[in-house]
Scaffold this active site. Sequence first.
Site, short mmCIF file in Angstrom:
data_model
loop_
_atom_site.label_atom_id
_atom_site.label_comp_id
_atom_site.label_asym_id
_atom_site.label_seq_id
_atom_site.Cartn_x
_atom_site.Cartn_y
_atom_site.Cartn_z
N GLU A 40 0.83 -1.21 0.00
CA GLU A 40 0.00 0.00 0.00
C GLU A 40 0.87 1.26 0.00
O GLU A 40 0.59 2.21 -0.70
CB GLU A 40 -0.93 0.02 1.22
CG GLU A 40 -2.10 -0.94 1.12
CD GLU A 40 -2.96 -0.69 -0.11
OE1 GLU A 40 -3.28 0.48 -0.37
OE2 GLU A 40 -3.28 -1.65 -0.82
N CYS A 197 -12.95 4.27 -14.39
CA CYS A 197 -13.44 5.63 -14.11
C CYS A 197 -12.22 6.54 -13.90
O CYS A 197 -11.98 7.04 -12.83
CB CYS A 197 -14.34 5.60 -12.87
SG CYS A 197 -15.25 7.14 -12.66
N CYS A 204 -17.18 5.62 -19.97
CA CYS A 204 -18.49 6.10 -20.45
C CYS A 204 -18.33 7.16 -21.54
O CYS A 204 -19.23 7.36 -22.35
CB CYS A 204 -19.31 6.66 -19.29
SG CYS A 204 -18.46 7.95 -18.38
N CYS A 211 -20.04 0.99 -18.91
CA CYS A 211 -19.87 1.08 -17.46
C CYS A 211 -21.11 0.50 -16.77
O CYS A 211 -22.24 0.86 -17.11
CB CYS A 211 -19.68 2.53 -17.04
SG CYS A 211 -19.66 2.71 -15.24
N CYS A 217 -25.22 6.80 -12.64
CA CYS A 217 -24.15 7.74 -12.30
C CYS A 217 -24.61 9.19 -12.56
O CYS A 217 -24.92 9.55 -13.69
CB CYS A 217 -22.91 7.40 -13.14
SG CYS A 217 -21.62 8.62 -13.02
#
Length: 386
Positions: A40, A197, A204, A211, A217
């Site tokens: 991470e 995204c 999209c 999507c 959305c």
Amino acid sequence: MSEALIKNFATKLIAWHGKDGRQGLPWQSIRDPYAVWVSEIMLQQTQVATVLERYPRFMKRFPTVMKLATASLDDVLAEWAGLGYYTRARNLRACSKQVMEEFGGKFPADPVLLEQLQGIGRSTAGAIAAFAFHERTPILDANVKRILARLFGIEGAIQKKSVNDALWLTAKTILPKKSEDMPVYTQALMDFGATWCTPRKPVCLSGEKKCPFAKECQANLSDQVLLLPRKVVKAKSPEFNCDMLLLRHGDSVLLQRRPDKAIWGGLWSLPESAWRAKEKNSKPSFSKSVDLTVKKLFQLVLPDEKISSVIKSCKPIERGVKIKHIFTHRRLWMQIWHVTSGDAVKFSDDDLKWIPLRQLGNYGLPQPIKLLLQGLNLARGDDLRN
Ligand code: SF4
């Protein structure tokens, strides 16, 4: 806020991940909190392709939290060299010591306790808790902020506290019901933001893929995809100049360990002058070679050293390359000055050291300085890449 979307989001996202998420990344299947934590931190400001190469190497050198806690800072920084944002490496070591001393070598599962450890922010604490301990706790990195601001039409600059609070609340509301789904859900969220995204080319708008959230959305329905999330426009980062001394004696070069709290803290670099702010739209202003003598240069870069004996043994100064380096919040122009010394003069500062060029691979160096010295080393037939 759409109730149906809140209810179904996690299930749909997990289904999306099964079909279109990233699979087979080496850190995806791990549940060891130490290994999760290292991945991470490394992924925070480093591209996945680079982490794919460097993560296994780091884990081989420091396979356990104890190994990392007992390693020297120089060893950790040397292993981190080239990944940038060196505070991460210093924090990794400091945090591993904390885990050993305060938690008996075991990472806590509670995200609130994880967040108290050095270098672990709220989102990273959430990721470790979700991946390693299946805790139902959200993450909210830049990718997730973008997804949520678009999906739920959250307006307002994301730097604002009120907007950030609204995003955290939303992230918490849409978590999966079952804790065992937390690892795949958290990974899916990260993958969806990184690959579908995305900031400038979300699927999209490209029309190549459909999507799964297109019909719900808010940003898509109101043609605001590229306008969300809103950001406060940043002022251009300030620029600085400095002079750097590349002092050589035979096959060695003089390096100085930087203070821990400075930029490139703890790394070994060339002695440098104080930074001078660059005027707006002006060219970088360096000391002019015509009036810069070895003496003046030493006074600029090593003001606390007695330099008369050094100067006597030095050949005339030569102007080297100018290097531009971009940090997160500032830009730096470095003018390199070459000086050759006849003696390996001893300096009073313990953080000044003559280092043979062939041993540079054992030290953590800032990337631009590493590349510069690598060039010198290649010119003499060696290679300091490790
Ligand atoms: S419709 Fe577009 S903006 Fe909305 S979640 Fe999907 S990819 Fe992102």
